[in-house]
Scaffold this motif. Structure first.
Motif, PDB file in Angstrom:
ATOM      1  N   ILE A 249       0.867  -1.181   0.000  1.00 41.04           N
ATOM      2  CA  ILE A 249       0.000   0.000   0.000  1.00 41.04           C
ATOM      3  C   ILE A 249       0.902   1.229   0.000  1.00 41.04           C
ATOM      4  O   ILE A 249       1.644   1.453   0.961  1.00 41.04           O
ATOM      5  CB  ILE A 249      -0.907   0.027   1.258  1.00 41.04           C
ATOM      6  CG1 ILE A 249      -1.787  -1.235   1.318  1.00 41.04           C
ATOM      7  CG2 ILE A 249      -1.762   1.278   1.275  1.00 41.04           C
ATOM      8  CD1 ILE A 249      -2.453  -1.440   2.680  1.00 41.04           C
TER       9      ILE A 249
ATOM     10  N   CYS B  67       2.221   4.900   0.411  1.00 40.40           N
ATOM     11  CA  CYS B  67       1.912   6.100   1.198  1.00 40.40           C
ATOM     12  C   CYS B  67       2.615   7.305   0.589  1.00 40.40           C
ATOM     13  O   CYS B  67       2.934   8.272   1.277  1.00 40.40           O
ATOM     14  CB  CYS B  67       2.319   5.909   2.650  1.00 40.40           C
ATOM     15  SG  CYS B  67       1.142   4.936   3.583  1.00 40.40           S
TER      16      CYS B  67
ATOM     17  N   GLU C  28      10.809  -0.041   3.281  1.00 43.52           N
ATOM     18  CA  GLU C  28       9.933  -0.068   4.464  1.00 43.52           C
ATOM     19  C   GLU C  28      10.340  -1.229   5.368  1.00 43.52           C
ATOM     20  O   GLU C  28      10.765  -2.276   4.890  1.00 43.52           O
ATOM     21  CB  GLU C  28       8.479  -0.248   3.994  1.00 43.52           C
ATOM     22  CG  GLU C  28       7.473  -0.408   5.118  1.00 43.52           C
ATOM     23  CD  GLU C  28       6.026  -0.176   4.663  1.00 43.52           C
ATOM     24  OE1 GLU C  28       5.793   0.048   3.453  1.00 43.52           O
ATOM     25  OE2 GLU C  28       5.144  -0.207   5.517  1.00 43.52           O
TER      26      GLU C  28
HETATM   27  N1  SME Z   1       3.110   0.822   3.157  1.00 41.31           N
HETATM   28  C1  SME Z   1       2.269   0.222   4.157  1.00 41.31           C
HETATM   29  C2  SME Z   1       1.086   1.081   4.469  1.00 41.31           C
HETATM   30  C3  SME Z   1       1.298   2.004   5.613  1.00 41.31           C
HETATM   31  S1  SME Z   1       2.241   3.332   5.247  1.00 41.31           S
HETATM   32  O1  SME Z   1       3.622   2.907   4.970  1.00 41.31           O
HETATM   33  C4  SME Z   1       2.212   4.497   6.396  1.00 41.31           C
HETATM   34  C5  SME Z   1       1.842  -1.153   3.727  1.00 41.31           C
HETATM   35  O2  SME Z   1       2.094  -1.566   2.597  1.00 41.31           O
HETATM   36  O3  SME Z   1       1.206  -1.841   4.521  1.00 41.31           O
END
Ligand code: SME
Length: 151
Positions: A97, A99, A106
């Motif tokens: 997801i 952002c 991440e």
């Molecule tokens: N990238 C995350 C979503 C949350 S944001 O990084 C703040 C994901 O793939 O779950």
């Protein structure tokens, strides 16, 4: 990154006897300010009895992803796998997801209270291939300390 100093400061923040909410916010602020490649630092927790995560404290750009269903994105996958998830290049992840276009990597580390996965710390970086085992060690340490105050 000087692990020892970071851990000491986290210990100091946790022992300052503030509310849990303020303590978690201080941890987000401290990490984002201190580790140059931590561009967004936040906590997601299981939303009551629902199989979804809810955004709690965070530092960085506002996100519309305040609720994340279990299984969705990196965060939702960690809610189910109970394992650390380090993504060195988010463009290679299908179940991700976004952002914001700036985010390149991440790391998500689960928080366990009484062996139950109750939430996680989530960190985004604007630099790809930046996270190492040191980050995992630091964040595991922080999650264990947080578990003690959330217990
Ligand atoms: N990238 C995350 C979503 C949350 S944001 O990084 C703040 C994901 O793939 O779950």
């Amino acid at each position: 990154m000087e692990l020892k100093v970071l851990k000491q400061e986290i210990d100091r923040i946790i022992s300052s006897e503030d509310s849990n909410e303020n303590t978690l916010q201080k941890i987000c602020d401290y990490l984002e300010r201190t580790v140059s490649y931590y561009d967004w630092v936040g906590f997601y927790f299981k939303n009551g009895t629902k199989n979804e995560l809810k955004l709690a404290q965070y530092t960085g750009e506002e996100t519309e992803h305040t609720i994340i269903p279990f299984g969705k994105g990196i965060c939702g996958q960690v809610a189910m796998s109970n394992e650390n998830f380090v993504v060195q290049d988010v463009s290679e992840q299908e179940n991700y997801i976004s952002c914001g276009w700036k985010v390149k990597s991440e790391i998500v580390i689960p928080i366990f209270v009484n062996e139950k996965n109750i939430g996680q710390i989530d960190i985004d970086s604007h630099t790809a291939n930046i996270f190492t085992e040191k980050d995992e060690l630091l964040l595991e340490y922080i999650c264990k300390k947080i578990a003690l105050i959330l217990n």
